[in-house]
Design a protein around this motif. Structure first.
Motif, short mmCIF file in Angstrom:
data_model
loop_
_atom_site.label_atom_id
_atom_site.label_comp_id
_atom_site.label_asym_id
_atom_site.label_seq_id
_atom_site.Cartn_x
_atom_site.Cartn_y
_atom_site.Cartn_z
N LEU A 1 37.94 -7.05 -23.41
CA LEU A 1 36.67 -7.57 -23.90
C LEU A 1 35.82 -8.12 -22.75
O LEU A 1 34.63 -7.79 -22.64
N MET A 2 36.41 -8.94 -21.91
CA MET A 2 35.65 -9.56 -20.83
C MET A 2 35.25 -8.53 -19.77
O MET A 2 34.16 -8.61 -19.18
N GLY A 3 36.13 -7.56 -19.52
CA GLY A 3 35.81 -6.54 -18.53
C GLY A 3 34.68 -5.63 -18.98
O GLY A 3 33.73 -5.36 -18.23
N ILE A 4 34.76 -5.14 -20.23
CA ILE A 4 33.72 -4.23 -20.74
C ILE A 4 32.39 -4.95 -20.90
O ILE A 4 31.33 -4.42 -20.56
N SER A 5 32.43 -6.17 -21.43
CA SER A 5 31.17 -6.90 -21.61
C SER A 5 30.53 -7.21 -20.26
O SER A 5 29.30 -7.16 -20.11
N GLY A 6 31.36 -7.51 -19.24
CA GLY A 6 30.82 -7.74 -17.91
C GLY A 6 30.19 -6.50 -17.33
O GLY A 6 29.12 -6.54 -16.71
N ALA A 7 30.84 -5.33 -17.55
CA ALA A 7 30.28 -4.07 -17.07
C ALA A 7 28.98 -3.75 -17.77
O ALA A 7 28.02 -3.25 -17.16
N ALA A 8 28.90 -4.04 -19.08
CA ALA A 8 27.66 -3.79 -19.83
C ALA A 8 26.52 -4.64 -19.28
O ALA A 8 25.35 -4.21 -19.29
N GLY A 9 26.84 -5.82 -18.79
CA GLY A 9 25.80 -6.70 -18.27
C GLY A 9 25.13 -6.19 -17.02
O GLY A 9 24.03 -6.64 -16.67
N ILE A 10 25.75 -5.21 -16.33
CA ILE A 10 25.16 -4.67 -15.11
C ILE A 10 23.76 -4.12 -15.39
O ILE A 10 22.85 -4.23 -14.56
N ALA A 11 23.57 -3.53 -16.56
CA ALA A 11 22.26 -2.95 -16.89
C ALA A 11 21.19 -4.02 -17.09
O ALA A 11 19.99 -3.72 -17.05
N GLY A 12 21.60 -5.28 -17.31
CA GLY A 12 20.62 -6.32 -17.58
C GLY A 12 19.70 -6.62 -16.42
O GLY A 12 18.52 -6.94 -16.62
N ALA A 13 20.20 -6.51 -15.18
CA ALA A 13 19.39 -6.84 -14.02
C ALA A 13 18.20 -5.89 -13.84
O ALA A 13 17.05 -6.34 -13.79
N PRO A 14 18.42 -4.57 -13.73
CA PRO A 14 17.26 -3.69 -13.56
C PRO A 14 16.35 -3.66 -14.79
O PRO A 14 15.13 -3.51 -14.65
N LEU A 15 16.92 -3.80 -15.98
CA LEU A 15 16.09 -3.80 -17.18
C LEU A 15 15.15 -5.00 -17.20
O LEU A 15 13.94 -4.87 -17.46
N ALA A 16 15.67 -6.18 -16.86
CA ALA A 16 14.83 -7.39 -16.83
C ALA A 16 13.78 -7.28 -15.74
O ALA A 16 12.62 -7.69 -15.94
N GLY A 17 14.16 -6.75 -14.57
CA GLY A 17 13.19 -6.58 -13.50
C GLY A 17 12.06 -5.64 -13.90
O GLY A 17 10.88 -5.89 -13.58
#
Length: 424
Positions: free
Chosen positions: A59-75
């Motif tokens: 759970l923590m590994g997959i959710s952390g990997a999913a968060g990678i997309a948050g940086a370029p999307l927010a930018g």
């Protein structure tokens, strides 16, 4: 001057005026909430939600990997919409994702909610950095250092409060920590909406004082130098994994130091950041001088790695002393990298696409959070000789980054506003 007057004078010297001070309150409240929850998250999933340890890791590994997309999307969104509104939306997103965890013990739903929260977390980090860069203006390095100091103080306060709460050991105690973190996100969202929209950089035609004609915004995905810079940053963010994952595991599995030393080393890290981060900014008054910090950064990282190797060779007292040296050296490396990384990532970004560029740069820290613990645990499994090899890798990476950026950085001091010119 009395202590109260000195505090008032320091308060007035904070860059960015009222909005600058408000952003510091946002950083403090946010990190107090994060400190409440981060140390209890894995225990909540196992003791309250009843998930097996293996599922918690997934759970923590997959959710952390999913968060990678948050940086370029927010930018990307920050270049098209008001930053304060987008930032507030990510803060609300994190609050709702946390509260949603209270509604279920289903692994699938908890994975979805955790991934949504991770997306907001990585996006929020990029947007906060962009806001701070614009609010700080020519004093952005000093402002970032102050903000990082405040953040570490908040993290420490939240962590201590969590430790006291966790001593109760009931399910309601864990739920209280989760709710406390969600409340902190709601509070900072309200504060963020009170901030004025920070002004974006403007291009001017040389000698005229007139804004340059609009041009298609730069694309960081086509900027080879910035992409390579971001790739090297992934390696330089490893100090986080070494300090938070590697050192506690190393103490337990490879040294004679007492296990209780592990949390004390994290306290030492926080204290050093609180007292040293702002003074260290005097060594980086320009983008070029920020680049020169890469050499001592690598040097302190190597010292930390050598101390970790040495800690496995002696008794309890020697191991404890070596671990203290390692923690101090790695923290110095961390602080130097924070200063250099902050300035270089902004100085190398195109003015008309700062959000997109910093979003790409945010991928480095996100990738490290996913892959860093795996690399560090592999080093631990390989034994004491692997630490110097890791240090050598950081030296090579610093040299490569130094060569990569040295001809692209402006040479003006940060106290002098840089002017971007165009004659076409």
């Amino acid at each position: 001057m009395s202590p109260s007057r000195r505090r008032a004078a320091l308060y007035e010297r904070i860059p960015g005026g009222e909005d600058g001070r408000r952003m510091l309150w946002i950083a403090l409240i946010n990190k107090v909430g994060t400190g409440l929850w981060m140390g209890a998250a894995a225990l909540y999933f196992t003791l309250v939600a009843g998930l097996p340890v293996a599922e918690v890791g997934v759970l923590m590994g997959i959710s952390g990997a999913a968060g990678i997309a948050g940086a370029p999307l927010a930018g990307h969104l920050a270049d098209r919409f008001p930053i304060t509104r987008v930032l507030a939306a990510t803060q609300v997103q994190q609050a709702l994702a946390l509260l949603a965890l209270l509604t279920t013990h289903s692994f699938t739903l908890m994975l979805v909610y955790s991934a949504v929260g991770s997306l907001g977390d990585r996006g929020s980090n990029v947007l906060t950095k962009l806001c701070s860069a614009r609010i700080g203006g020519p004093d952005r390095i000093r402002y970032q250092a102050i903000q990082r100091t405040v953040s570490n103080a908040g993290w420490a306060v939240g962590g201590l409060a969590a430790a006291v709460t966790l001593s109760i050991g009931t399910g309601h105690a864990y739920q209280g920590l989760l709710i406390g973190n969600a409340f902190s996100y709601a509070a900072v969202a309200a504060l963020t909406l009170r901030c004025a929209e920070p002004q974006a950089p403007t291009r001017f035609v040389r000698g005229s004082g007139e804004p340059a004609p609009a041009a298609p915004p730069a694309n960081p995905w086509r900027d080879r130098t910035y992409l390579l810079f971001t790739a090297t940053e992934t390696m330089l963010f490893l100090d986080d994994a070494v300090l938070q994952v590697g050192m506690p595991l190393w103490i337990v599995h490879a040294t004679g130091a007492p296990h209780g030393l592990a949390p004390l080393l994290l306290v030492l890290n926080c204290v050093m950041v609180v007292f040293c981060q702002v003074p260290l900014t005097r060594f980086a008054p320009t983008p070029q001088s920020a680049r020169t910090l890469l050499a001592p950064l690598a040097g302190f990282f190597v010292i930390g790695c050598l101390a970790l190797t040495a800690s496995a060779r002696g008794g309890a007292w020697f191991a404890t002393a070596a671990m203290l040296v390692a923690a101090a050296a790695l923290t110095l490396s961390e602080m130097l990298h924070a200063t250099a990384s902050w300035e270089l990532s902004v100085a190398l970004a195109a003015d008309d696409a700062q959000g997109a560029y910093l979003g790409v740069h945010g991928l480095a820290q996100s990738a490290q959070r996913s892959g860093g613990p795996l690399l560090v645990t592999a080093v631990i499994a390989a034994g004491p000789v692997a630490w110097p090899l890791l240090g050598a890798g950081v030296v090579v990476t610093c040299a490569a980054q130094n060569r990569l950026v040295r001809n692209r950085l402006p040479r003006t001091a940060l106290s002098v506003p840089a002017v971007t010119v165009s004659e076409h």
